[in-house]
Scaffold this active site. Structure first.
Site, PDB file in Angstrom:
ATOM      1  N   GLU A 253      41.506  44.125  41.483  1.00  0.00           N
ATOM      2  CA  GLU A 253      40.351  44.603  42.585  1.00  0.00           C
ATOM      3  C   GLU A 253      39.303  44.321  41.884  1.00  0.00           C
ATOM      4  OE1 GLU A 253      37.360  46.140  44.285  1.00  0.00           O
ATOM      5  OE2 GLU A 253      38.100  47.889  43.800  1.00  0.00           O
ATOM      6  N   CYS A 287      32.252  49.105  44.623  1.00  0.00           N
ATOM      7  CA  CYS A 287      32.393  47.781  44.646  1.00  0.00           C
ATOM      8  C   CYS A 287      32.291  47.413  46.329  1.00  0.00           C
ATOM      9  CB  CYS A 287      33.906  47.418  44.305  1.00  0.00           C
ATOM     10  SG  CYS A 287      35.163  48.507  45.031  1.00  0.00           S
ATOM     11  N   GLU A 456      46.454  46.477  47.734  1.00  0.00           N
ATOM     12  CA  GLU A 456      46.580  47.840  47.202  1.00  0.00           C
ATOM     13  C   GLU A 456      46.841  48.729  48.596  1.00  0.00           C
ATOM     14  OE1 GLU A 456      45.258  48.663  42.950  1.00  0.00           O
ATOM     15  OE2 GLU A 456      43.489  48.266  44.246  1.00  0.00           O
TER      16      GLU A 456
END
Length: 475
Positions: A253, A287, A456
């Site tokens: 990620e 993020c 995920e």
């Protein structure tokens, strides 16, 4: 953090390695030391994890592991205030954020994967296997083995547990390396795993930087079977090259330059409030934060004025994680101010107290920059959002999809048809409509393009951290 930062290898705490300073980002003061794991200790951690796979851990049933995950969740809850204090001390984030998001989510991660594992185990008795040609086929899922988990500094415990929980659920052993800037809650987690009864070597922890240090030695280690990493895209590329040498699977990620779209039919009050959250939560050091916002031209001026007002009134935010990161963000702002217009913020605040030694940046709203400007193209990872107008739905989609990243996006509209047209057309892993960062832990999470590899969440994580094996029995 009251207790010293230590490694945790093979069930024992260890403080070996040259120390480096731990700095409080609120005031800019050195408050402790972190030992940098030598190569020998990283190797010992991997070997301890390998040995644990062959030991009692390998015989634990899914039900045993599920109960262990719940014990870890209970342990974090019992020491909740200690975890909150450690997270705030390392990151400088407001207590409200750590106590309502970071630590509760870490608890939820262990509970969610404990429950998912238990549900899978209950269903395992029934598998559609017979092929009608004289054989019985069935599938078993086996752990990958030793998993390296490398987590970032912005959400230290949340993102560490987001990977550790499903890795342990599927029977793997873990060697974790948190960011060298935020080691405290990982140390507390090591203590909790021991209290929860995990066998020695199942969870291991090493500290240190990445290049030519613990991070590099861990990802290059031939005894590591898989790597799960959250962090900057360039670092992901480096780790991927290391993993490719032995064909180890990776789950990444990575970075984002997330776009938001505000249509004229949106509830502007809701869109402004949502953008304040999506742009400035944790001072933009998430993020998923919105750094590019495209607003339909007919409401652009009104929206820009409202957002600028809200940014100027914003209080209770935290600092950047380090002096180097603050300077990077301020460098972007200086260039943007010369080439565009600053509607709010644009510099470092002055408090008139000891916080002036910390690493602060004002919540900033920019406009007037070209689409190829570095402040529009590059991930800043600070409390900064750039506004630009658009005229048509097609133009809005094209603007949002421009650039190398594709992690997340927001769409603000009152037209349900438009919502269902626009959101799926965006080149991202997750698109929120009239909200931001509303998460269901069962849903797939990850990015496209330079924002990541794999997904995920829920069964997606359980599948990554295990290998399906087919067994064929001739009848």
């Amino acid at each position: 953090m009251s207790s010293p930062v230590r490694h945790y290898v093979g069930g024992e705490f260890d403080a070996s390695g040259d120390p480096f300073p731990l700095v409080d980002p609120v005031h800019g003061r050195t408050v402790g030391q972190v030992p940098s794991a030598p190569a020998e200790l990283v190797d010992r951690a991997v070997r301890a994890a390998r040995e644990a796979l062959r030991g009692p851990w390998g015989s634990w049933s899914p039900a045993d592991r599920s109960r262990a995950l719940h014990r870890i969740a209970d342990g974090i809850e019992r020491r909740f205030e200690e975890f909150v204090a450690a997270e705030c001390a390392d990151t400088g984030k407001p207590r409200e954020l750590a106590s309502t998001v970071d630590i509760p989510r870490a608890v939820a991660n262990f509970r969610a994967y404990g429950d998912l594992l238990a549900a899978r185990s209950e269903q395992a008795w029934h598998t559609e296997t017979a092929d009608g040609r004289g054989a019985l086929n069935y599938t078993v899922r086996k752990p990958l083995g030793v998993v390296a988990v490398i987590s970032p500094w912005n959400l230290p415990l949340l993102l560490l547990t987001w990977k550790v929980a499903p890795a342990l659920a599927m029977g793997n052993t873990v060697v974790a390396k948190p960011s060298e800037l935020t080691p405290a809650t990982a140390c507390l987690l090591a203590e909790v795993t021991a209290e929860a009864g995990l066998p020695a070597g199942v969870f291991n922890l090493v500290h240190g930087p990445g290049a030519n240090a613990a991070g590099q030695w861990l990802t290059e280690h031939p005894g590591v079977d898989a790597i799960a990493f959250t962090g900057e895209s360039g670092t992901g590329s480096t780790i991927m090259r290391a993993a490719a040498a032995r064909l180890a699977p990776v789950s990444f990620e990575l970075g984002g330059k997330n776009a938001g779209l505000v249509f004229a039919d949106a509830d502007l009050e809701q869109a402004v409030a949502g953008t304040v959250r999506s742009a400035f939560t944790h001072s933009g050091q998430v993020c998923l934060c919105t750094e590019r916002l495209y607003v339909e031209r007919s409401v652009f001026a009104e929206f820009a004025a409202r957002l600028g007002d809200e940014a100027r009134r914003l209080s209770g935010y935290g600092p950047m994680i380090s002096a180097a990161h603050r300077d990077k963000v301020l460098g972007h702002l200086s260039k943007a101010a010369a080439d565009g217009e600053v509607l709010a913020g644009g510099g470092a605040p002055r408090f008139g107290d000891d916080r002036d030694g910390g690493f602060w940046v004002e919540p900033t709203v920019l406009t007037g920059l070209a689409e190829d400007h570095p402040a529009v193209r590059e991930e800043i990872f600070g409390p900064v959002v750039h506004l630009a107008p658009f005229d048509t739905e097609e133009e809005a989609i094209a603007l949002a999809n421009s650039g190398p990243y594709g992690l997340a996006a927001t769409v603000w509209t009152g037209d349900v048809g438009r919502a269902h047209r626009v959101a799926p057309a965006l080149d991202v892993g997750v698109a929120w409509v009239n909200t931001w960062n509303l998460r269901d832990l069962r849903t797939p999470f990850g990015g496209v393009k330079a924002s990541g590899i794999g997904r995920e969440g829920g069964d997606h994580s359980l599948d990554f951290f295990s290998e399906p094996m087919n067994v064929c029995v001739k009848l």
